[in-house]
Design a protein around this motif. Structure first.
Motif, short mmCIF file in Angstrom:
data_model
loop_
_atom_site.label_atom_id
_atom_site.label_comp_id
_atom_site.label_asym_id
_atom_site.label_seq_id
_atom_site.Cartn_x
_atom_site.Cartn_y
_atom_site.Cartn_z
N SER A 1 83.19 78.22 187.92
CA SER A 1 83.48 79.48 187.24
C SER A 1 84.56 79.24 186.19
N SER B 1 89.22 80.75 184.06
CA SER B 1 88.06 81.21 184.80
C SER B 1 87.22 82.09 183.89
N THR B 2 85.91 81.88 183.94
CA THR B 2 85.00 82.71 183.13
C THR B 2 84.68 84.02 183.84
N GLY B 3 84.94 84.07 185.14
CA GLY B 3 84.62 85.26 185.92
C GLY B 3 83.20 85.26 186.45
N LYS B 4 82.39 84.28 186.03
CA LYS B 4 81.00 84.20 186.47
C LYS B 4 80.77 82.85 187.15
N VAL B 5 80.21 82.90 188.35
CA VAL B 5 79.94 81.67 189.11
C VAL B 5 78.53 81.19 188.80
N THR B 6 78.42 79.91 188.52
CA THR B 6 77.13 79.30 188.24
C THR B 6 76.92 78.14 189.21
N ARG C 1 86.71 83.41 193.42
CA ARG C 1 85.35 83.82 193.03
C ARG C 1 84.27 82.85 193.50
N THR C 2 84.50 81.57 193.24
CA THR C 2 83.46 80.58 193.56
C THR C 2 83.17 80.56 195.05
N TYR D 1 81.50 83.78 196.33
CA TYR D 1 80.10 83.80 195.92
C TYR D 1 79.26 82.86 196.80
#
Length: 178
Positions: A68, A74-79, A104-105, A108
């Motif tokens: 993320s 941090s981008t705020g989005k987990v990939t 977050r990571t 998620y």
């Protein structure tokens, strides 16, 4: 590389001592459970390898790649860029992570394994950085509380560098603010 470090927070001796203590806790918890240990790559590779060698129970190791972060933020989005191959249904899952920062990571990934039917999901990380947490997530087992600084070494990196340091240190600001 060492010249880029402002100060050493945890040396190899401190890391080893704490991992021995964590391994004792995990041995008691998982002695008859055969969990799937999931290192969160790439950061957790060194910590997970050192921890797994200390564990005295049957386990499966199946890494996952997730992120993320872009650079230092941090981008705020987990990939998830590389998923595990194991079926977690009915099995205990133990994530191994280098650091919990925003949370977050791991939140998620933990939710993902619960949705897939894991019997239980726990997390063991070397560092916990509660000051930067943005989601309600806490490690079940952790080595040290980390300050709100840019940390490298022992798996932690800046743009892929410094993972191979044998200690965890604070990266000088001038290195990452260029």
């Amino acid at each position: 590389m060492n010249n880029d470090i402002e100060k050493i927070l945890f040396n190899q001796e401190q890391l080893n001592k704490r991992m021995d203590e964590l391994a004792q806790q995990l041995d008691k918890k998982y002695k008859d459970q055969q969990p799937i240990v999931i290192p969160v790559m790439n950061g957790a590779m060194i910590f997970a390898a050192d921890m797994v060698k200390r564990l005295d129970f049957k386990l499966t190791v199946d890494p996952i790649k997730a992120s993320s972060y872009a650079g230092t933020s941090s981008t705020g989005k987990v990939t998830v860029t590389q998923d595990i191959k194991s079926d977690v249904k009915g099995r205990p899952v133990l994530f191994m992570e280098d650091i919990i920062d925003t949370g977050r990571t791991l939140k998620y990934l933990s939710d993902l394994m619960k949705k897939r039917g894991a019997k239980s999901v726990e997390t063991c990380c070397m560092l916990d950085k509660p000051e930067t947490r943005v989601v309600d997530f806490h490690a079940d087992y952790f080595g040290f509380t980390a300050p709100n600084a840019f940390l490298v070494g022992y798996g932690l990196d800046y743009n892929g560098l410094y993972r191979n340091l044998l200690y965890i240190g604070v990266l000088k600001k001038e290195v990452y603010s260029k």
